[in-house]
Every structure is written in C-alpha cells, then in structure tokens.
Scaffold this motif. Structure first.
Motif: not given
Ligand code: ADP
Ligand code: ASP
Ligand code: MG
Length: 448
Positions: A257, A308, A310, A425
């Motif tokens: 992140l 999360s 980003a 990711n």
C-alpha cells in the motif's frame, strides 16, 4: 524502548506541540525516543524558496523565508510565552543560514544536490530543537540530538541510502545511554549525513523511515507513527470520505500500500521493522486514545478480501514494441539494463510476444531512457497516468474477485493490468483524472 514519530501536522502549531508533550509523557515509562518531521508544510515552503532562488529572484526567496520565520515565531510565542525569545534564539542560526544559502543560489541560479539537501534539512533541525524545548517546558527530560551524528547514509543526495550497521553502532553509543539514564532523545527525521559530514535527506516523507531505522537500531519494542488520520485506512480519506481505519494489517500488505501511494507511510519504512520483527503502529495525534492500526508480521483476515485500495498519480507508462523480441533470448535483460543505467526503477510490467509495457514514477531521466530504448524498439511514453492498486492477503484465495474489480470500474478506460506474484495485489493503470473515481467505485464494491 519505543520510538514515537510525529509528522508535520502533529508539530504544526501550539496545540499540536501540547498534544505531542502529552503523548510522550504518557509513554515516559517506556523509554521513548522521539522523531519529528518539519513543522506543518515547512518542507514545501523551503522548496518554494529554493525554486525562487534558482529562478534568480533572491528577493522573493528571502521574503518566503522571512514569512516562514514569522510563522514559526508566532507558534513559539503562543506555546512558550516568556521563553519564546530564548527558543527563537536557538533556531535563529538556522534561518540565518537559509537566507545566506538562498542569496547564494539566487546569484548562481542553480543549486547542487548536496546544498539542496542541506537547505531542506533545516526544516527538521528547527522542528527537533523546538519539540525538545516544548517537551522540556512540560517537564520531560528531553535532549535534542543532531540526526547527522547518528543517521549515516551514502551520498545519493535527495534520496540517500542509510548505512544500517553504522546507524546501529552510533545509536548504541549515543542514544541508548540517554534513554537508559531516563532522558528522551529528540531527533529530526528525514535528514542524515554522509560519513564525511555532508547533510543528506532520505526523500520526501522520509521521517517515517528515519523512525523505523532508529527503531531497528535501538531494538525498540514498537515504532509509533503519529499522524493526522486514525490509522492506515481502507482508502485515502481525502479521496473516499467513508474510508475506515484498519485495526491490523500485515507488513507485506502495508508495504504494498505504501509503495502504491498510501502516503500515510513512506514506502521504505517497513523494511527495517520487518528485518527486526518490530511492530509499527499508525496513530492519530488528535485522538491519542484510539488504538490506530497495528502493522505486524501476521494479521488476521479482515471483513473483506480487499484490505485497502491505494492510488498513485504522476506515473508514466512506457510501451516498447519490437518484432525482435520474437525468439530473442536476453532481450528483456537488455531492456531493463537501460532502465538500470539511468537509475529509473520500474514498478509494473506486462508483456506480450512483441511488446513490453512498464510504468515508472521517477520521470527525471525518462528522456535519456527513451533515447536509448529507441535504438532497440519503437517506444511510446505517456505521462499523466495513475496506478490503482488493491491489496489484501486473501485476494489469492477468493474466486471472483477479479470479476468484481473490473465490473466496478466498467466505465473507466484501463490501460494496463497486473497481478503481483504474491497475488496479494491487483494493480491497473488509468488516466490520472480517472483514478479518484476508480478508487471510490472499488471502495463501494468492497467496503459497502
Ligand atoms: P505526516 O505529515 O504525519 O507524515 P502524511 O501527510 O505524510 O502525514 O500522511 C498522512 C496522510 O496520508 C493522510 O492525511 C491521508 O490523506 C493520506 N493517506 C493516503 N492513503 C491513506 C490510507 N490508506 N490510510 C490513511 N491515510 C492515507
Ligand atoms: N518533512 C519531510 C517532507 O515533507 C519529511 C517528512 O515529513 O517525512 O517530505
Ligand atoms: Mg508522511
């Protein structure tokens, strides 16, 4: 021992200094070492002054610096009252040197990288002096320590690399004895020094990294990053107002992140912490009772497969097309050697039989890279792009996630897609203007 790092907003004015003193006082029993960033937006202002000086406008540079000094003094007057004059005296030499340097730069109309670092580092040096005095006034036994005596780096000015062994040695000699005596060392983040004593800086946002380096060097039990948000969040709260604080996140997730744009943490911060297994906590200096985010080796799964989201703007894509790639072993090596020679690191890569596309975020040497690549292939460079990145340790186990991701951003033109080898990711490239919308759409999909 613990390391407590306070970012720019957490030392920006008198109320912030008051909160800082309270937070450190609460940890007094844990032998804190304090690292501070420059106050507020001081680094931006110093860069502005330098820009004016380089443009040859010495008067404007001087005016910018004088305003910074007046603003700093106003904070000191408010916090220190009768002691303000003496604290101002302590940092008068910094401002004097800044003015002298700016005047010289305005004559030369250029600034060597080493001088630039020396200039910018004054922000953290001033802040460390002020924070140490502020805590002392509130009864804490602080000692301001010049980071350049401890944080030894190479001479890559502007983004110096730390010499971790030397830092550990010096921290052992100079910092540990202080904390063992019950004193609280206060150091400026961001800056260091070459072994020859030239001031260096670690790159923008580098104070987080300083804190982690000092944490690793002193064997701290935890590194606390005190900032202006509640912790590491499910997205940048400035982009997604409904973003939520993440309780626990793994080192790997947080690193990805940070690397892909979550400014709350400098991307290199976690390396020293991972090496020594030191947990890092992100905490809100305006809300010191809330626990913030704990970053540690293993983190339990969260409510969503995505931890999360980003995004990182200011990216360029480089498309390299050639039929010579067909069957040519070693072609990729030749390509990447070009990037390496120009010290331009590559973030994302996709390939097909006749083309390679990469992204880079350091554009300063891109023209030279392009010229050299053009000897090998057809090259197209496009700037003004952004990477959007979803991170989650569970991404790899969840079927259908890719479908959800790309349905959510259906209306947006996607220029490149990559799934990291870790499968932790999923990243894609869009036009800069589309990035906030993409992040918001994804946040709705995964955190509704
Ligand atoms: P400091 O001055 O304390 O170092 P920064 O401005 O460098 O603070 O970093 C904090 C900012 O990072 C927040 O104000 C927030 O806008 C931004 N940010 C970006 N991504 C995230 C995220 N995932 N979680 C929390 N904050 C984020
Ligand atoms: N003051 C420096 C910057 O603004 C370092 C930091 O805040 O971490 O980049
Ligand atoms: Mg920061």
């Amino acid at each position: 021992m613990i390391v407590q790092k306070f970012g720019g907003t957490s030392v920006e004015d008198a109320p912030a200094l008051e909160r800082l003193a309270k937070i450190v006082a609460r940890s007094a029993g844990q032998r804190p070492l304090v690292v501070v960033s420059a106050m507020g937006d001081t680094t931006d202002v110093l860069l502005e002054a330098l820009g004016r000086a380089v443009a040859g406008d010495g008067a404007a540079a001087r005016e910018t610096l004088e305003k910074l000094e007046r603003d700093t003094k106003r904070v000191l007057d408010e916090f220190f009252g009768r002691e303000a004059t003496s604290v101002c005296g302590e940092i008068a030499g910094n401002f004097e040197e800044l003015r002298r340097m700016a005047a010289a730069v305005a004559v030369l109309k250029s600034v060597p990288a080493a001088s630039r670092d020396h200039f910018l580092a004054h922000g953290e040096r001033i802040s460390a002096a002020v924070a140490a005095r502020a805590m002392r006034l509130r009864g804490l036994p602080t000692v301001a320590v010049d980071s350049r005596r401890v944080v030894i780096t190479d001479d890559h000015f502007g983004r110096a690399l730390p010499d971790e062994a030397e830092i550990e040695k010096r921290a052992g000699e100079q910092l540990v004895p202080l904390t063992a005596r019950g004193e609280i060392p206060v150091l400026g983040g961001f800056l260091g020094s070459t072994p020859r004593g030239e001031t260096t800086t670690l790159g923008r946002g580098g104070s987080d990294w300083s804190a982690a380096l000092l944490g690793a060097a002193t064997g701290a039990a935890v590194v606390e990053i005190w900032t202006d948000v509640g912790g590491m969040m499910t997205a940048d709260p400035r982009v997604v107002p409904g973003a939520r604080v993440i309780d626990t996140i793994s080192f790997e997730e947080a690193s990805e992140l940070a690397y892909f744009g979550a400014r709350v943490l400098h991307p290199l911060t976690l390396a020293p912490a991972i090496e020594k297994g030191i947990p890092v906590r992100i905490r809100n200096s305006r809300d010191p009772d809330s626990p913030g985010t704990e970053i540690r080796r293993d983190a339990p799964s969260g409510p969503s497969a995505v931890r999360s989201i980003a995004s990182k703007c200011g990216i360029a894509t480089v498309d390299i097309v050639t039929s010579r790639m067909l069957m040519a072993t070693g072609f990729l090596k030749t390509l990447f050697e070009v990037f390496a020679r120009h010290e331009t690191s590559v973030d994302m890569i996709t390939t097909s039989e006749v083309s390679v596309s990469v992204t880079v975020d350091e554009l300063s040497r891109l023209d030279s890279v392009r010229r050299e690549l053009e000897q090998l292939a057809d090259v197209e460079v496009s700037e003004g792009r952004a990477i959007v990145c979803l991170v989650g340790q569970d991404l790899k186990f969840k079927a259908g996630v890719a479908g959800r991701i790309f349905r959510a951003v259906e209306g947006i033109n996607i220029l490149m897609i990559s799934q990291g080898a870790s499968r932790r990711n999923v990243s894609f490239v869009v036009d800069e203007k589309d990035a906030p919308g993409a992040v918001r759409a994804l946040h709705r999909e995964f955190f509704r």
